[in-house]
Design a protein around this motif. Structure first.
Motif, PDB file in Angstrom:
ATOM      1  N   ARG A  85     -31.521 -17.241  40.924  1.00 37.06           N
ATOM      2  CA  ARG A  85     -30.871 -16.220  41.660  1.00 37.06           C
ATOM      3  C   ARG A  85     -30.248 -16.395  43.022  1.00 37.06           C
ATOM      4  O   ARG A  85     -29.330 -15.969  43.410  1.00 37.06           O
ATOM      5  CB  ARG A  85     -31.607 -14.944  41.650  1.00 37.06           C
ATOM      6  N   ALA A  86     -30.893 -17.476  43.582  1.00 38.89           N
ATOM      7  CA  ALA A  86     -30.554 -17.776  45.197  1.00 38.89           C
ATOM      8  C   ALA A  86     -29.380 -18.467  45.076  1.00 38.89           C
ATOM      9  O   ALA A  86     -28.389 -18.516  45.851  1.00 38.89           O
ATOM     10  CB  ALA A  86     -31.494 -18.797  45.836  1.00 38.89           C
ATOM     11  N   LEU A  91     -22.710 -19.592  45.885  1.00 35.52           N
ATOM     12  CA  LEU A  91     -21.356 -19.833  44.851  1.00 35.52           C
ATOM     13  C   LEU A  91     -20.420 -18.528  45.006  1.00 35.52           C
ATOM     14  O   LEU A  91     -19.226 -18.957  44.805  1.00 35.52           O
ATOM     15  CB  LEU A  91     -21.816 -19.961  43.405  1.00 35.52           C
ATOM     16  N   ARG A  92     -20.878 -17.618  45.230  1.00 39.33           N
ATOM     17  CA  ARG A  92     -19.851 -16.362  45.224  1.00 39.33           C
ATOM     18  C   ARG A  92     -19.028 -16.636  46.445  1.00 39.33           C
ATOM     19  O   ARG A  92     -17.881 -16.153  46.446  1.00 39.33           O
ATOM     20  CB  ARG A  92     -20.511 -14.991  45.421  1.00 39.33           C
ATOM     21  N   GLU A  93     -19.552 -17.090  47.301  1.00 39.02           N
ATOM     22  CA  GLU A  93     -18.804 -17.597  48.742  1.00 39.02           C
ATOM     23  C   GLU A  93     -17.986 -18.735  48.919  1.00 39.02           C
ATOM     24  O   GLU A  93     -17.363 -18.972  49.809  1.00 39.02           O
ATOM     25  CB  GLU A  93     -19.858 -17.373  49.856  1.00 39.02           C
ATOM     26  N   SER A  94     -18.170 -19.468  47.583  1.00 39.85           N
ATOM     27  CA  SER A  94     -17.161 -20.473  47.904  1.00 39.85           C
ATOM     28  C   SER A  94     -15.872 -20.587  47.363  1.00 39.85           C
ATOM     29  O   SER A  94     -15.387 -19.239  47.240  1.00 39.85           O
ATOM     30  CB  SER A  94     -17.846 -21.770  46.575  1.00 39.85           C
ATOM     31  N   LEU A 103     -21.327 -12.793  39.131  1.00 36.29           N
ATOM     32  CA  LEU A 103     -20.373 -12.466  39.964  1.00 36.29           C
ATOM     33  C   LEU A 103     -20.396 -10.913  40.609  1.00 36.29           C
ATOM     34  O   LEU A 103     -20.105 -10.579  41.743  1.00 36.29           O
ATOM     35  CB  LEU A 103     -18.992 -12.840  39.348  1.00 36.29           C
ATOM     36  N   ARG A 104     -20.830 -10.075  39.591  1.00 39.32           N
ATOM     37  CA  ARG A 104     -20.738  -8.656  39.901  1.00 39.32           C
ATOM     38  C   ARG A 104     -22.298  -8.239  39.901  1.00 39.32           C
ATOM     39  O   ARG A 104     -22.554  -7.370  40.824  1.00 39.32           O
ATOM     40  CB  ARG A 104     -20.134  -8.009  38.832  1.00 39.32           C
ATOM     41  N   ALA A 107     -27.959 -10.803  42.277  1.00 39.04           N
ATOM     42  CA  ALA A 107     -29.255 -11.146  42.115  1.00 39.04           C
ATOM     43  C   ALA A 107     -30.157 -10.205  41.117  1.00 39.04           C
ATOM     44  O   ALA A 107     -31.040 -10.865  40.587  1.00 39.04           O
ATOM     45  CB  ALA A 107     -30.096 -11.061  43.390  1.00 39.04           C
ATOM     46  N   ALA A 108     -29.180  -9.350  40.492  1.00 37.76           N
ATOM     47  CA  ALA A 108     -29.855  -8.549  39.527  1.00 37.76           C
ATOM     48  C   ALA A 108     -29.291  -8.942  37.900  1.00 37.76           C
ATOM     49  O   ALA A 108     -29.733  -8.648  37.152  1.00 37.76           O
ATOM     50  CB  ALA A 108     -29.250  -6.988  39.519  1.00 37.76           C
ATOM     51  N   LEU A 109     -28.815 -10.261  38.097  1.00 42.68           N
ATOM     52  CA  LEU A 109     -28.394 -10.905  36.770  1.00 42.68           C
ATOM     53  C   LEU A 109     -29.517 -10.828  35.850  1.00 42.68           C
ATOM     54  O   LEU A 109     -30.596 -11.446  36.111  1.00 42.68           O
ATOM     55  CB  LEU A 109     -27.710 -12.231  37.167  1.00 42.68           C
ATOM     56  N   LYS A 110     -29.222 -10.821  34.574  1.00 41.18           N
ATOM     57  CA  LYS A 110     -30.337 -10.609  33.595  1.00 41.18           C
ATOM     58  C   LYS A 110     -30.173 -11.952  32.775  1.00 41.18           C
ATOM     59  O   LYS A 110     -31.372 -12.421  32.502  1.00 41.18           O
ATOM     60  CB  LYS A 110     -29.908  -9.489  32.183  1.00 41.18           C
TER      61      LYS A 110
END
Length: 391
Positions: A85-86, A91-94, A103-104, A107-110
Motif C-alpha cells: 500500500r505504501a 507512484l500516484r505522484e509520479s 489510483l482512486r 491505501a484502501a485498495l482491495k
C-alpha cells in the motif's frame, strides 16, 4: 454480491479477472465466448491478463516481498500488506501514474499487486519456484551458500535486479523501467514465452495507437507460428462480432417493442451491422472453428476446455456467415433465432423479451469486437521498449 471458493492461486486469478470484466464493455461475455477468447489470448500473450497494467509491477512485487522479509517472521505478512500500500503514494505522484492499482482507492485498495501479478511472476519464472505468498516471504531474503570449493553464493526465490534507493517510500522514476530492468524483463519473456506473438512484440515495438494486434504494423513481420494464431484470432473476432452486433440490435428492437427505453438504438445497431458486413471477406467466410481448435490445442500443448454449447453456437453462426450474404443476416429468422436461443443460457437473467432487464440495459452489451487484452499488452510492451531506449 459475488462470492467464490478458490483452491489455488490460478483459480483466484481467474475469478478476479471475471470480476474485472464487468467494468470493461469490450470484454463483456454476453454470448458465452469467454473460454474461446481467453484461450486465444493466452496463446497470443501468455502470462498476461486484463488485470495487468504496467510492466514494472513485475519488479515492485518482488521488491515488496524482499523488503517485508526483513521484518520478524510474525510481522512479515502484515509488513507486506503495508509495503504494497505504501508504493501507491509515490507512484500516484509520479509523472505517469496511468495503470496504477489504487489510483482512486489509495491505501484502501482491495486487490493488492501481489495477488494480481502472482500468475505472471510464476509464468515468467521471476518467482523461481511455484509457491504461495507465505513461503515466498520466508525465502525472499537472499541465503548464503558455500560450495565444496569454498565459493560463496547468495540465492533468493526472486530473480530480480535490485530496487532503487528509497524504495518503497521513494520511487523517483515511477513506472519507467531502467535499461537494465527492461533488458532483464525482455530476457524472461523471450525464454518463457518463446515463439508467441508476445515474444515478437518484445523484439519489435508495437505502435502506440493500434486498436488491434493484427492492425499493428509490427504484426506484419511476425514469425509463421505466431502469425497463424493471430490470423485465427482476427477471423474469430470478425466472425463473432456480427453475432455480438445482432444481439445488441435484437435488444434494441425488444426495448422499443416493450417500451423499456426512451431512446431507440435499433437504427444505430442496424447501421453498425451493415458496417460489419463490409468487413467480411472470403478469408473470413472460409474460417472454421475446428481449425482454430486444432491450433489452440497445439499452442497449449494439450486439451483446451471449451463448453460444448459454445462450440455449437460458434459453428452454427459461422455456418450462417458462410451460407448467406453478411448484410442479410440481420433480418434472417435463423440468425435471430440462434441468438435468442443462445441468450437462454442466462436463465432468469436473460434480457431479450424481458422488459425489466431491458430497462436496466446500458445500450451496449458486449458490442465491441474482441481484441484479446491488446490495450494492456500494448502498454506493457511500451514500458519495456521505453526502458530499453532510455539513455
Amino acid at each position: 454480491m459475488i462470492s467464490w471458493l478458490d483452491a489455488s492461486v490460478d483459480e483466484q486469478r481467474r475469478m478476479r479477472e471475471l470480476a474485472a470484466l464487468f467494468t470493461q464493455r469490450e470484454s463483456r461475455d454476453e454470448l458465452g465466448l469467454g473460454q474461446i477468447r481467453d484461450s486465444i489470448s493466452d496463446a497470443l500473450f501468455p502470462g498476461t491478463s486484463t488485470l495487468h497494467t504496467r510492466a514494472r509491477y513485475l519488479l515492485f512485487v518482488p521488491w515488496c516481498f524482499q523488503y517485508a522479509a526483513r521484518a520478524k517472521p510474525a510481522r512479515r505478512v502484515k509488513r507486506l500488506d503495508e509495503v504494497e500500500r505504501a508504493i501507491i503514494r509515490p507512484l500516484r505522484e509520479s509523472a505517469d501514474p496511468d495503470g496504477l492499482l489504487g489510483l482512486r482507492a489509495g491505501a484502501a485498495l482491495k486487490n493488492l499487486p501481489s495477488s494480481v501479478y502472482w500468475s505472471m511472476l510464476r509464468r515468467y519464472e521471476i518467482l523461481s519456484r511455484p509457491v504461495g505468498s507465505a513461503e515466498a516471504l520466508d525465502h525472499s531474503v537472499p541465503t548464503r551458500h558455500i560450495d565444496d570449493d569454498g565459493a560463496v553464493t547468495m540465492t533468493s526465490i526472486w530473480s530480480v535486479p535490485p530496487p532503487p534507493a528509497g524504495f518503497p517510500y521513494e520511487i523517483p522514476d515511477g513506472f519507467a523501467l531502467t535499461p537494465s530492468e527492461a533488458g532483464w524483463l525482455r530476457d524472461h519473456i523471450l525464454e518463457h514465452a518463446s515463439g508467441t506473438l508476445l515474444t515478437h512484440f518484445t523484439l519489435t515495438r508495437p505502435e502506440t495507437d493500434s486498436s488491434t494486434p493484427w492492425s499493428d504494423a509490427a504484426a506484419q513481420t511476425a514469425p509463421k507460428r505466431a502469425a497463424l494464431v493471430l490470423r485465427h484470432a482476427e477471423d474469430f473476432s470478425t466472425v463473432m462480432h456480427g453475432a455480438q452486433l445482432l444481439y445488441n440490435y435484437l435488444l434494441a428492437v425488444d426495448a422499443d417493442r416493450l417500451g423499456a427505453r426512451e431512446e431507440s438504438l435499433a437504427d444505430t445497431y442496424r447501421e453498425q451491422f451493415e458496417l460489419w458486413a463490409m468487413t467480411v471477406t472470403e478469408r473470413t467466410r472460409a474460417w472454421r472453428f475446428d481449425d482454430l481448435h486444432t491450433v489452440l490445442r497445439r499452442e497449449h500443448d494439450g486439451p483446451v476446455v471449451i463448453a460444448p454449447g459454445a462450440q455449437a453456437f460458434v459453428r452454427a453462426w459461422s455456418s450462417l456467415v458462410q451460407s448467406y450474404p453478411a448484410r442479410a443476416l440481420v433480418d434472417l429468422p435463423e440468425a435471430q433465432q440462434l441468438i435468442r436461443h443462445r441468450e437462454r443460457i442466462k436463465g432468469a437473467k436473460m434480457r431479450l423479451g424481458n422488459a425489466k432487464r431491458l430497462a436496466a440495459w446500458s445500450g451496449a452489451a458486449g458490442s465491441e469486437a474482441l481484441t484479446y487484452r491488446w490495450n494492456n499488452v500494448r502498454r506493457i510492451m511500451a514500458d519495456l521498449h521505453d526502458g530499453l531506449q532510455r539513455a
